[in-house]
Design an enzyme around this catalytic site. Structure first.
Site, PDB file in Angstrom:
ATOM      1  NE  ARG A 188      -6.514   4.529   5.841  1.00 58.62           N
ATOM      2  CZ  ARG A 188      -5.843   5.252   6.574  1.00 58.62           C
ATOM      3  NH1 ARG A 188      -5.985   5.317   7.976  1.00 58.62           N
ATOM      4  NH2 ARG A 188      -4.643   5.672   6.123  1.00 58.62           N
TER       5      ARG A 188
ATOM      6  NE  ARG B  77       1.216  10.201  10.413  1.00 56.96           N
ATOM      7  CZ  ARG B  77       0.959   9.059  10.046  1.00 56.96           C
ATOM      8  NH1 ARG B  77      -0.111   8.624  10.100  1.00 56.96           N
ATOM      9  NH2 ARG B  77       1.516   8.919   8.883  1.00 56.96           N
ATOM     10  N   PRO B  78       3.282  16.361  11.402  1.00 52.67           N
ATOM     11  CG  PRO B  78       4.972  17.528  12.174  1.00 52.67           C
ATOM     12  CD  PRO B  78       4.224  16.291  12.488  1.00 52.67           C
ATOM     13  CB  VAL B  79       3.552  18.435   5.975  1.00 52.14           C
ATOM     14  CG1 VAL B  79       2.344  17.084   5.813  1.00 52.14           C
ATOM     15  CG2 VAL B  79       2.571  19.479   6.007  1.00 52.14           C
ATOM     16  CG  ASP B  80       8.075  20.138  10.393  1.00 56.89           C
ATOM     17  OD1 ASP B  80       7.371  19.012  10.143  1.00 56.89           O
ATOM     18  OD2 ASP B  80       9.007  20.428  10.608  1.00 56.89           O
TER      19      ASP B  80
ATOM     20  NE  ARG C 186       0.949  11.986   7.826  1.00 60.12           N
ATOM     21  CZ  ARG C 186       1.446  13.254   8.053  1.00 60.12           C
ATOM     22  NH1 ARG C 186       0.805  14.262   8.454  1.00 60.12           N
ATOM     23  NH2 ARG C 186       2.755  13.546   7.585  1.00 60.12           N
TER      24      ARG C 186
ATOM     25  CB  CYS D 113      -3.491  11.886  12.036  1.00 51.75           C
ATOM     26  SG  CYS D 113      -3.140  10.125  11.957  1.00 51.75           S
TER      27      CYS D 113
ATOM     28  CE  LYS E  81      -1.739   1.830   4.108  1.00 52.07           C
ATOM     29  NZ  LYS E  81      -1.679   2.969   4.360  1.00 52.07           N
ATOM     30  CG  ASN E  82       2.460   2.657   3.402  1.00 50.02           C
ATOM     31  OD1 ASN E  82       1.365   3.144   3.483  1.00 50.02           O
ATOM     32  ND2 ASN E  82       3.044   2.385   4.871  1.00 50.02           N
TER      33      ASN E  82
ATOM     34  CG  ASP F 222       3.223   1.408   9.708  1.00 48.58           C
ATOM     35  OD1 ASP F 222       2.962   2.201  10.415  1.00 48.58           O
ATOM     36  OD2 ASP F 222       3.253   1.682   8.407  1.00 48.58           O
TER      37      ASP F 222
HETATM   38  C1  UD1 Z   1       4.917   6.659   6.439  1.00 45.19           C
HETATM   39  C2  UD1 Z   1       4.061   5.471   6.199  1.00 45.19           C
HETATM   40  C3  UD1 Z   1       3.312   5.144   7.514  1.00 45.19           C
HETATM   41  C4  UD1 Z   1       4.345   4.809   8.444  1.00 45.19           C
HETATM   42  C5  UD1 Z   1       5.531   5.795   8.684  1.00 45.19           C
HETATM   43  C6  UD1 Z   1       6.709   5.703   9.367  1.00 45.19           C
HETATM   44  C7  UD1 Z   1       2.914   5.880   4.053  1.00 45.19           C
HETATM   45  C8  UD1 Z   1       1.702   6.405   3.272  1.00 45.19           C
HETATM   46  N1  UD1 Z   1       2.865   6.014   5.383  1.00 45.19           N
HETATM   47  O1  UD1 Z   1       4.336   7.644   6.803  1.00 45.19           O
HETATM   48  O2  UD1 Z   1       2.526   3.916   7.603  1.00 45.19           O
HETATM   49  O3  UD1 Z   1       3.866   4.482   9.885  1.00 45.19           O
HETATM   50  O4  UD1 Z   1       6.020   6.204   7.387  1.00 45.19           O
HETATM   51  O5  UD1 Z   1       7.394   4.535   9.077  1.00 45.19           O
HETATM   52  O6  UD1 Z   1       3.905   5.514   3.682  1.00 45.19           O
HETATM   53  N2  UD1 Z   1       7.462  14.297  10.710  1.00 45.19           N
HETATM   54  C9  UD1 Z   1       7.545  15.344  10.851  1.00 45.19           C
HETATM   55  N3  UD1 Z   1       7.504  16.480  10.018  1.00 45.19           N
HETATM   56  C10 UD1 Z   1       7.284  16.001   8.638  1.00 45.19           C
HETATM   57  C11 UD1 Z   1       6.841  14.825   8.519  1.00 45.19           C
HETATM   58  C12 UD1 Z   1       7.118  13.821   9.395  1.00 45.19           C
HETATM   59  O7  UD1 Z   1       7.974  15.791  11.974  1.00 45.19           O
HETATM   60  O8  UD1 Z   1       6.959  16.712   7.904  1.00 45.19           O
HETATM   61  C13 UD1 Z   1       7.570  13.248  11.732  1.00 45.19           C
HETATM   62  C14 UD1 Z   1       6.190  12.343  11.831  1.00 45.19           C
HETATM   63  O9  UD1 Z   1       5.532  13.319  12.733  1.00 45.19           O
HETATM   64  C15 UD1 Z   1       6.856  11.182  12.471  1.00 45.19           C
HETATM   65  C16 UD1 Z   1       8.075  11.123  11.783  1.00 45.19           C
HETATM   66  O10 UD1 Z   1       8.430  12.324  11.344  1.00 45.19           O
HETATM   67  O11 UD1 Z   1       7.168  11.362  13.861  1.00 45.19           O
HETATM   68  C17 UD1 Z   1       8.055  10.019  10.876  1.00 45.19           C
HETATM   69  O12 UD1 Z   1       7.157  10.120   9.968  1.00 45.19           O
HETATM   70  P1  UD1 Z   1       7.149   9.810   8.493  1.00 45.19           P
HETATM   71  O13 UD1 Z   1       8.230   9.027   7.990  1.00 45.19           O
HETATM   72  O14 UD1 Z   1       6.964  11.055   7.749  1.00 45.19           O
HETATM   73  O15 UD1 Z   1       5.813   8.899   8.122  1.00 45.19           O
HETATM   74  P2  UD1 Z   1       4.666   9.179   6.707  1.00 45.19           P
HETATM   75  O16 UD1 Z   1       5.533   9.390   5.608  1.00 45.19           O
HETATM   76  O17 UD1 Z   1       3.856  10.256   7.141  1.00 45.19           O
END
Ligand code: UD1
Length: 422
Positions: free
Chosen positions: A400, A123-126, A94, A118, A22-23, A308
């Site tokens: 999902r 889970r920010p996107v910074d 997300r 979430c 999926k991912n 996961d």
């Molecule tokens: C992906 C997976 C999810 C998995 C996660 C960690 C997909 C669609 N989803 O999620 O199933 O649990 O990897 O293996 O592939 N963070 C920030 N800022 C950001 C982005 C992330 O602080 O801009 C933090 C997150 O809050 C978290 C950590 O970084 O604590 C890791 O998150 P990330 O690897 O980005 O997870 P996803 O890509 O959302």
């Protein structure tokens, strides 16, 4: 709403086919936005998250055809009609943020709704935004949307991620393929889904080196072409089904599984007393004798133990002999399955990011509620081992990320059925 009913206690024997990841698929689908040529993905999983990404891409003008009962996705972005990812779709998933990098790279502008909160933490996107900014994107956060533009086009840059992020690495990687010059992604995620994305982008003509390590180098090209790419096996689905015979006893082969996808997880199973052997067809899992032993687990980015799979291994450890310590280091608030498992007789003490599990001889069936995707399947695993009947509600979370759970487990002797609600 549908529920899943399980009568526990039956050991499992047989084979379970593992679907495409999926991912990986959720990152590969937006790669279509980088080219006007067709992109075909084979071995796609049939899941509601994939349908959500399909709807999002269609809203941008992408043609998506689902062939072979959904296992093949034919995508074409020759005629994009929009660059705006609406809140209505993004709030559902997300991973929608993954259209931002490719849209910017191809169209020079994009508007993507911020994903919002979430269930498993903030889970920010910074990190996504900072990486794109480093490549020359101008960003403005307004009305809950990221408004992004690249007046002079994206430029290669050195991007050093402050924290390892799968999604931010994917977004930056896709954007960098069409940027002018060289981009170096430092402290990049090393997950197999990143490697799969890099392979697909390379088949489309991108110049990428170093995927699977902490440093990825991308030489931007003028344009990308089409490709046909097979989605890698889902290591989380694989790990989940490896736990089924571990928790019930029995002997199950997960077809298409490879140990390299789940090495740190398989090591923990071995330590607990479960044998994981790679065969010509997949991974064969058997529980050696009696109850498993308690083990300590700490989640970490790949190649560490996947967050996961934390909820699912907790279900197993609830039935282990002795104590186990589970530390969640990736997401805050990812122990919501613990109180539900406790309704089934598990002994779990959660203190911040650490859960201490004291194994019990037998879990007891109970009505429980799924709170998120991985939590839902941990309750199913617990139900397989429990005495009596377990009814799992809110299984839309499960849909999902897992296709045909009842059929896959049922074929190995589990008493499991879906009870349709209105
Ligand atoms: C992906 C997976 C999810 C998995 C996660 C960690 C997909 C669609 N989803 O999620 O199933 O649990 O990897 O293996 O592939 N963070 C920030 N800022 C950001 C982005 C992330 O602080 O801009 C933090 C997150 O809050 C978290 C950590 O970084 O604590 C890791 O998150 P990330 O690897 O980005 O997870 P996803 O890509 O959302």
């Amino acid at each position: 709403m549908d529920q899943i009913m399980i009568r526990g206690g039956a050991p499992l024997h047989g084979e379970i086919p593992i679907a495409g990841a999926k991912n990986a698929c959720l990152a590969l689908m937006p790669a279509t936005l980088l080219t006007d040529a067709p992109l075909t993905l084979t071995n796609a999983p049939r899941l509601s998250d994939i349908r959500t990404m399909t709807a999002l891409l269609q809203s941008l003008g992408v043609e998506v055809s689902s062939l072979h009962r959904g296992k093949v996705l034919a995508l074409s972005s020759h005629d994009l009609t929009g660059q705006r990812a609406d809140y209505d779709i993004v709030r559902k998933m997300r991973a929608s943020i993954l259209v931002l990098g490719p849209l910017l790279a191809r169209c020079g502008r994009a508007e993507v709704s911020l994903p919002g909160g979430c269930a498993i933490g903030a889970r920010p996107v910074d990190l996504h935004l900072r990486a794109l900014e480093a490549m020359g994107a101008e960003l403005e956060l307004r009305d809950g949307y990221v408004h992004a533009r690249t007046p002079g086009g994206l430029k290669g840059a050195v991007v050093e991620f402050e924290k390892i992020s799968v999604g931010a690495t994917e977004n930056a990687l896709m954007a960098a393929t069409l940027a002018k010059g060289t981009t170096v992604l430092k402290n990049a995620a090393r997950e197999p889904e990143i490697v799969d994305l890099a392979r697909c982008l390379r088949a489309m003509g991108a110049q990428i080196a170093g995927e699977g390590t902490g440093e990825i180098e991308v030489q931007g090209v003028e344009r990308l072409g089409g490709a046909t790419h097979q989605v890698v096996a889902d290591r989380i689905e694989l790990g989940t089904y490896m736990l089924a015979p571990a928790i019930t006893g029995g002997d199950v082969t997960c077809l298409g599984g490879k140990l390299e996808l789940v090495a740190s997880f398989a090591e923990k199973l071995e330590e607990a007393g479960v044998s994981c052997e790679e065969t010509a067809h997949g991974i064969r899992v058997t529980r050696r004798n009696g109850r498993v032993a308690g083990v300590d687990v700490a989640t970490a980015p790949f190649p560490g133990f996947p967050t996961d799979l934390q909820a699912q291994i907790m279900a197993l450890l609830c039935t282990a002999e002795g104590e186990s310590r589970l530390e969640e280091t990736i997401f805050e608030n990812r122990f919501m399955h613990a109180p539900e498992l406790m309704r089934m007789g598990a002994r779990i003490d959660v203190q911040g990011g650490v859960a201490t599990v004291t194994g019990v001889e037998r879990l007891k069936g109970a009505p429980v509620m799924a709170t998120d995707l991985r939590a839902s399947v941990s309750l199913i695993l617990a139900g397989l081992a429990a005495e009596g009947e377990t009814m799992v509600s809110r299984v839309y979370h499960l849909d999902r990320g897992y296709e045909k759970v009842e059929q896959k487990l049922g074929a190995c002797g589990a008493h499991i059925e879906r009870v349709s609600g209105e």
